[in-house]
Design a protein around this motif. Structure first.
Motif, short mmCIF file in Angstrom:
data_model
loop_
_atom_site.label_atom_id
_atom_site.label_comp_id
_atom_site.label_asym_id
_atom_site.label_seq_id
_atom_site.Cartn_x
_atom_site.Cartn_y
_atom_site.Cartn_z
N UNK A 167 0.86 -1.19 0.00
CA UNK A 167 0.00 0.00 0.00
C UNK A 167 0.89 1.23 0.00
N UNK A 168 0.58 2.16 -0.87
CA UNK A 168 1.35 3.40 -0.97
C UNK A 168 0.36 4.57 -0.94
N UNK B 296 -4.08 9.95 -2.56
CA UNK B 296 -3.91 8.70 -3.28
C UNK B 296 -3.56 7.58 -2.31
N UNK B 297 -4.15 6.39 -2.56
CA UNK B 297 -3.81 5.19 -1.80
C UNK B 297 -3.87 4.02 -2.76
N UNK C 207 -2.39 -2.02 -10.31
CA UNK C 207 -2.70 -1.59 -8.94
C UNK C 207 -4.08 -0.96 -8.86
N UNK C 208 -4.67 -0.99 -7.68
CA UNK C 208 -6.00 -0.43 -7.46
C UNK C 208 -5.85 0.88 -6.69
N UNK C 209 -6.46 1.94 -7.22
CA UNK C 209 -6.52 3.21 -6.49
C UNK C 209 -7.71 3.14 -5.53
N UNK C 210 -7.42 2.90 -4.25
CA UNK C 210 -8.48 2.63 -3.28
C UNK C 210 -9.43 3.81 -3.12
N UNK D 184 1.65 10.77 4.24
CA UNK D 184 2.30 9.83 3.33
C UNK D 184 2.65 8.58 4.13
N UNK D 185 2.12 7.43 3.71
CA UNK D 185 2.30 6.19 4.47
C UNK D 185 2.48 5.03 3.50
#
Length: 534
Positions: free
Chosen positions: A5-6, A62-63, A74-77, A24-25
């Motif tokens: 996860x970004x 964004x996540x 990738x999925x943009x949550x 930012x995590x």
């Protein structure tokens, strides 16, 4: 570096108020990341926002969730549809909530609740899902998993309920587990067991864990990296060893240095104890199975022959797990339940049927664990704090009562200057630490000699806990109060107690001075308690 996860520039707002500010995590596959901060710091809202479970919130930024299979996208949550999120929740990202008793449905067995997840997420048949629920419970170490699967949540202990929650969350083998204060409501030994269980399951499945907590001992023992939040800002992050050894931000240093200090005076010597117990037993009747139960009841011995002496100006700490009998002993000390044996307050017999109870009851007051549930939401501060005066000093005029209320509130650090209209406010208008100060003021106003403190800080953050313990230490020095302290927190015992009783299964296994019991424990159970708290 591959990331599971970004999240970048994550912001969460309710109406016009932003509560999470540009976080930012990043979480790597198989990583254990701890998100640390006090209540209200934004850590839970940040975690829930990743799967859009914060009702009424506007989430921006964004996540991105890495694809489940190589070559996938990738999925943009934050942009995913509700249908996409329903597929992700539970299968890719699962969550353990803080209080399993409220998170589990009381109308269904734990097996049914786990099986439902498997039927929905993995399209198993009812028979397959039920067997999968038993297997999931077995993986968490619950004894007799087939029998426990048929139990309702209220029929399980706190540790077993938490294991059932973990089984439900891990039933679909998610890639990321969000664990929101998973051990806060548990005793230190159960806490250690749950941590070890999570670490074992994490190694076996390779999932990542985002641990949300304010308990720094948990972070030290469990996490690889730590991220620190204050007031919605991510103020510091890095490897656990580096952050704890050399914290860069003032707030991180404040959290690390929040272990309560020991600032207590020795008890007054040469005076008789204000409370004494000899051979104290508390017995509850229990039904007997079969026809014999028609004619008599069985007995459950909750406290077995307890003995202690509480000196003037001193503190006796009672430590043990849930079910050890320490709260039952506290109820007996408060004169609220029948008991056998001898219990005296200031040399007079004490109990539900003792003569002169009202005069003695003024001398023994209580501060409960959760101030929000122990303070009536329908009463003002003046009514809550002054209520005891109506019983014990009914002749006091309204003006005199109001002056006593204000004086007592000032003693605990609550003033009209801080809170305009203080006397007309309600409990919900105060923070957790302030509500506990109100609870202490309510107990103090009748000028007691003994305070029974039933887990007085377990519902509070570490920094607020430190403030409340310092207040209790100061009041003990100024008023000469004696404390009967009930807790499972060894750090609180170390900071407050002069004498310690260690209880298990209703019996006192070990007793002595705080240094003797905590520094040189003789009993294996005491050794395990002390080890779990370090």
């Amino acid at each position: 570096m591959n990331l599971l996860v970004d999240a970048k520039d994550l912001r969460v707002s309710f109406g016009n108020k932003e509560v999470v500010h540009g976080v930012d995590l990043a979480i790597a596959p198989g990583e254990k990341l701890a998100l640390v901060g006090e209540s209200g710091s934004g850590k839970t809202v940040t975690a829930l926002s990743l799967v859009r479970l914060v009702q009424g919130a506007r989430v921006t930024g964004s996540a991105r969730l890495a694809p489940a299979r190589p070559g996938g996208a990738p999925v943009e949550l934050l942009q995913a549809s509700e249908r996409e999120l329903l597929a992700i929740r539970g299968r890719d990202i699962a969550m353990i909530f803080q209080e399993p008793m409220t998170a589990l449905n009381p109308l269904y067995t734990v097996g049914d609740q786990i099986a439902e997840v498997l039927q929905i997420k993995q399209a198993l048949t009812p028979r397959q899902a039920w067997q999968g629920a038993i297997d999931a419970l077995a993986a968490t170490g619950i004894p007799e998993p087939a029998r426990r699967a048929g139990a309702f949540p209220h029929q399980l202990s706190g540790g077993q309920r938490q294991r059932a929650m973990i089984a439900m969350a891990l039933a679909c083998r998610p890639r990321l587990l969000l664990a929101d204060e998973p051990t806060t409501a548990l005793d230190v030994t159960l806490r250690q067991q749950i941590l070890e269980l999570l670490a074992d399951l994490q190694r076996e499945t390779g999932m990542a864990v985002l641990l949300i907590t304010h308990d720094l001992n948990l972070v030290r023992r469990f996490a690889d990296r730590v991220a620190v939040m204050e007031s919605g800002y991510l103020v510091e992050q890095g490897k656990v060893d580096e952050v704890f050894r050399n914290p860069q931000h003032a707030y991180t240093r404040k959290l690390i240095e929040s272990r309560p200090p020991r600032e207590v005076q020795p008890p007054r010597a040469g005076e008789p104890p204000v409370m004494r117990a000899e051979g104290l037993r508390v017995i509850y009747p229990v039904p007997i199975a079969g026809f014999k139960g028609w004619f008599r009841k069985g007995e459950f011995v909750a406290v077995q022959g307890a003995q202690f002496a509480l000196p003037p100006g001193g503190t006796v700490g009672i430590v043990g797990e849930s079910g050890s009998g320490k709260s039952t002993l506290a109820l007996a000390a408060l004169g609220l339940i029948p008991h056998r044996g001898d219990l005296q307050v200031v040399g007079k017999r004490w109990g539900p049927d003792a003569a002169g109870n009202r005069a003695i009851r003024r001398l023994v007051q209580v501060v409960f664990q959760d101030p929000f549930s122990s303070l009536s939401p329908r009463m003002t501060v003046e009514e809550i704090v002054g209520e005891g005066l109506l019983v014990h000093e009914p002749g006091l005029p309204l003006r005199g009562r109001r002056e006593r209320v204000l004086q007592t509130l000032d003693e605990v650090g609550l003033t009209e200057a801080q809170f305009p209209g203080l006397l007309d406010r309600y409990p919900h208008e105060f923070s957790g630490g302030q509500r506990q100060r109100l609870a202490i003021a309510r107990a103090l106003i009748v000028k007691p000699e003994v305070l029974v403190l039933d887990e007085p800080t377990s519902a509070l953050d570490v920094t607020i806990q430190k403030q409340v313990l310092r207040l209790l230490q100061r009041l003990q020095g100024e008023r000469g109060l004696s404390y009967l302290l009930i807790t499972h927190d060894v750090d609180v015992i170390r900071a407050m107690a002069h004498e310690v009783l260690v209880m298990k299964d209703g019996a006192i296994l070990e007793s002595g001075s705080v240094d003797e019991v905590l520094e040189r424990p003789r009993n294996a159970y005491t050794q395990a308690l002390v080890a779990a708290a370090t």
